[in-house]
Design a protein around this motif. Sequence first.
Motif, PDB file in Angstrom:
ATOM      1  N   LYS A 110       0.817  -1.219   0.000  1.00 25.76           N
ATOM      2  CA  LYS A 110       0.000   0.000   0.000  1.00 25.76           C
ATOM      3  C   LYS A 110       0.852   1.270   0.000  1.00 25.76           C
ATOM      4  O   LYS A 110       0.337   2.361   0.155  1.00 25.76           O
ATOM      5  N   ASP A 111       2.167   1.110  -0.151  1.00 30.25           N
ATOM      6  CA  ASP A 111       3.121   2.224  -0.184  1.00 30.25           C
ATOM      7  C   ASP A 111       3.240   2.941   1.156  1.00 30.25           C
ATOM      8  O   ASP A 111       3.458   4.155   1.209  1.00 30.25           O
ATOM      9  N   ASN A 112       3.135   2.177   2.245  1.00 26.41           N
ATOM     10  CA  ASN A 112       3.372   2.739   3.575  1.00 26.41           C
ATOM     11  C   ASN A 112       4.887   2.868   3.730  1.00 26.41           C
ATOM     12  O   ASN A 112       5.588   1.905   4.007  1.00 26.41           O
ATOM     13  N   ARG A 113       5.379   4.069   3.524  1.00 21.56           N
ATOM     14  CA  ARG A 113       6.820   4.305   3.483  1.00 21.56           C
ATOM     15  C   ARG A 113       7.490   4.114   4.831  1.00 21.56           C
ATOM     16  O   ARG A 113       8.678   3.775   4.890  1.00 21.56           O
ATOM     17  N   SER A 114       6.754   4.313   5.893  1.00 22.94           N
ATOM     18  CA  SER A 114       7.317   4.067   7.227  1.00 22.94           C
ATOM     19  C   SER A 114       7.669   2.593   7.388  1.00 22.94           C
ATOM     20  O   SER A 114       8.756   2.251   7.858  1.00 22.94           O
ATOM     21  N   VAL A 115       6.776   1.724   6.985  1.00 24.07           N
ATOM     22  CA  VAL A 115       7.028   0.284   7.071  1.00 24.07           C
ATOM     23  C   VAL A 115       8.130  -0.106   6.082  1.00 24.07           C
ATOM     24  O   VAL A 115       9.007  -0.912   6.405  1.00 24.07           O
ATOM     25  N   GLY A 116       8.121   0.482   4.897  1.00 18.20           N
ATOM     26  CA  GLY A 116       9.180   0.218   3.924  1.00 18.20           C
ATOM     27  C   GLY A 116      10.546   0.623   4.450  1.00 18.20           C
ATOM     28  O   GLY A 116      11.528  -0.101   4.274  1.00 18.20           O
ATOM     29  N   PHE A 117      10.602   1.768   5.138  1.00 17.70           N
ATOM     30  CA  PHE A 117      11.871   2.235   5.686  1.00 17.70           C
ATOM     31  C   PHE A 117      12.344   1.330   6.818  1.00 17.70           C
ATOM     32  O   PHE A 117      13.538   1.017   6.910  1.00 17.70           O
ATOM     33  N   ILE A 118      11.427   0.911   7.684  1.00 18.43           N
ATOM     34  CA  ILE A 118      11.799  -0.005   8.770  1.00 18.43           C
ATOM     35  C   ILE A 118      12.283  -1.323   8.181  1.00 18.43           C
ATOM     36  O   ILE A 118      13.269  -1.904   8.651  1.00 18.43           O
ATOM     37  N   SER A 119      11.630  -1.805   7.140  1.00 16.81           N
ATOM     38  CA  SER A 119      12.062  -3.033   6.472  1.00 16.81           C
ATOM     39  C   SER A 119      13.478  -2.860   5.913  1.00 16.81           C
ATOM     40  O   SER A 119      14.333  -3.746   6.057  1.00 16.81           O
ATOM     41  N   PHE A 120      13.727  -1.714   5.277  1.00 24.92           N
ATOM     42  CA  PHE A 120      15.062  -1.396   4.769  1.00 24.92           C
ATOM     43  C   PHE A 120      16.090  -1.445   5.892  1.00 24.92           C
ATOM     44  O   PHE A 120      17.141  -2.076   5.779  1.00 24.92           O
ATOM     45  N   THR A 121      15.776  -0.777   6.993  1.00 25.51           N
ATOM     46  CA  THR A 121      16.698  -0.671   8.120  1.00 25.51           C
ATOM     47  C   THR A 121      16.967  -2.032   8.751  1.00 25.51           C
ATOM     48  O   THR A 121      18.113  -2.349   9.093  1.00 25.51           O
ATOM     49  N   ILE A 122      15.940  -2.844   8.888  1.00 25.98           N
ATOM     50  CA  ILE A 122      16.118  -4.184   9.454  1.00 25.98           C
ATOM     51  C   ILE A 122      17.020  -5.027   8.554  1.00 25.98           C
ATOM     52  O   ILE A 122      17.944  -5.690   9.041  1.00 25.98           O
ATOM     53  N   SER A 123      16.769  -5.007   7.254  1.00 24.24           N
ATOM     54  CA  SER A 123      17.592  -5.794   6.325  1.00 24.24           C
ATOM     55  C   SER A 123      19.053  -5.367   6.376  1.00 24.24           C
ATOM     56  O   SER A 123      19.952  -6.209   6.463  1.00 24.24           O
ATOM     57  N   VAL A 124      19.293  -4.073   6.315  1.00 20.27           N
ATOM     58  CA  VAL A 124      20.671  -3.583   6.316  1.00 20.27           C
ATOM     59  C   VAL A 124      21.316  -3.796   7.689  1.00 20.27           C
ATOM     60  O   VAL A 124      22.443  -4.296   7.781  1.00 20.27           O
ATOM     61  N   GLY A 125      20.608  -3.429   8.739  1.00 22.57           N
ATOM     62  CA  GLY A 125      21.167  -3.574  10.086  1.00 22.57           C
ATOM     63  C   GLY A 125      21.516  -5.014  10.421  1.00 22.57           C
ATOM     64  O   GLY A 125      22.626  -5.303  10.896  1.00 22.57           O
ATOM     65  N   LEU A 126      20.587  -5.912  10.172  1.00 20.43           N
ATOM     66  CA  LEU A 126      20.861  -7.307  10.482  1.00 20.43           C
ATOM     67  C   LEU A 126      21.912  -7.915   9.563  1.00 20.43           C
ATOM     68  O   LEU A 126      22.587  -8.875   9.945  1.00 20.43           O
ATOM     69  N   SER A 127      22.088  -7.358   8.369  1.00 21.97           N
ATOM     70  CA  SER A 127      23.141  -7.883   7.492  1.00 21.97           C
ATOM     71  C   SER A 127      24.524  -7.678   8.110  1.00 21.97           C
ATOM     72  O   SER A 127      25.424  -8.496   7.903  1.00 21.97           O
ATOM     73  N   PHE A 128      24.696  -6.609   8.896  1.00 21.00           N
ATOM     74  CA  PHE A 128      25.967  -6.409   9.583  1.00 21.00           C
ATOM     75  C   PHE A 128      26.173  -7.457  10.685  1.00 21.00           C
ATOM     76  O   PHE A 128      27.259  -7.992  10.842  1.00 21.00           O
ATOM     77  N   VAL A 129      25.113  -7.764  11.412  1.00 24.51           N
ATOM     78  CA  VAL A 129      25.188  -8.779  12.457  1.00 24.51           C
ATOM     79  C   VAL A 129      25.424 -10.157  11.838  1.00 24.51           C
ATOM     80  O   VAL A 129      26.281 -10.917  12.292  1.00 24.51           O
ATOM     81  N   ILE A 130      24.678 -10.459  10.792  1.00 25.84           N
ATOM     82  CA  ILE A 130      24.838 -11.748  10.098  1.00 25.84           C
ATOM     83  C   ILE A 130      26.244 -11.843   9.517  1.00 25.84           C
ATOM     84  O   ILE A 130      26.929 -12.864   9.662  1.00 25.84           O
ATOM     85  N   GLY A 131      26.692 -10.778   8.870  1.00 22.46           N
ATOM     86  CA  GLY A 131      28.028 -10.775   8.275  1.00 22.46           C
ATOM     87  C   GLY A 131      29.114 -11.012   9.316  1.00 22.46           C
ATOM     88  O   GLY A 131      30.035 -11.810   9.092  1.00 22.46           O
ATOM     89  N   ALA A 132      29.018 -10.348  10.446  1.00 19.89           N
ATOM     90  CA  ALA A 132      30.012 -10.550  11.511  1.00 19.89           C
ATOM     91  C   ALA A 132      29.931 -11.977  12.049  1.00 19.89           C
ATOM     92  O   ALA A 132      30.952 -12.560  12.420  1.00 19.89           O
ATOM     93  N   SER A 133      28.738 -12.546  12.061  1.00 18.91           N
ATOM     94  CA  SER A 133      28.557 -13.898  12.594  1.00 18.91           C
ATOM     95  C   SER A 133      29.122 -14.977  11.672  1.00 18.91           C
ATOM     96  O   SER A 133      29.576 -16.013  12.146  1.00 18.91           O
ATOM     97  N   ILE A 134      29.098 -14.741  10.359  1.00 18.07           N
ATOM     98  CA  ILE A 134      29.581 -15.762   9.439  1.00 18.07           C
ATOM     99  C   ILE A 134      31.071 -15.616   9.161  1.00 18.07           C
ATOM    100  O   ILE A 134      31.639 -16.404   8.424  1.00 18.07           O
ATOM    101  N   SER A 135      31.685 -14.629   9.756  1.00 19.39           N
ATOM    102  CA  SER A 135      33.114 -14.378   9.519  1.00 19.39           C
ATOM    103  C   SER A 135      33.981 -15.404  10.215  1.00 19.39           C
ATOM    104  O   SER A 135      33.770 -15.809  11.288  1.00 19.39           O
TER     105      SER A 135
END
Length: 137
Positions: free
Chosen positions: A112-137
């Motif tokens: 429905k183009d709820n940009r707040s939810v889209g932004f939170i989704s963006f932030t979760i994906s990027v933020g957790l990618s740093f945690v995941i990346g550090a974990s698989i190192s």
Amino acid sequence: MLLNGFWQYPVVEAAGNFSVVVLCLILSMVIFEIVTKYKNWVEIKKGNVAVALATGGKILGVCNIFRYSIERHNSLVEMMGWGLFGFILLIFAYVLFEFMTPTFKVDEEIEKDNRSVGFISFTISVGLSFVIGASIS
């Protein structure tokens, strides 16, 4: 013997890593297309900024995970294996995000183009990618 020497060149190694990551990124986008209830590229073409944010976060997240995997693992197979494992964790995080928001459906709000939810989704994906990346190192 000649083939082993071939992979020793930094340019060849970089091209190999790049090629593998691009293929894995395409595969991950296909999987995300299946996982989400909306059609990412159709919605983006229509100008849906929330979908663009969520999809951009997924792309950035997957690339970041593979960046960590390239940095830490010496062989192409090892890099791919850990990168794909990190991608699976990122999908799990996306499903968990949907589960942790019982008052609304994330996919429906993004569609429905709820940009707040889209932004939170963006932030979760990027933020957790740093945690995941550090974990698989």
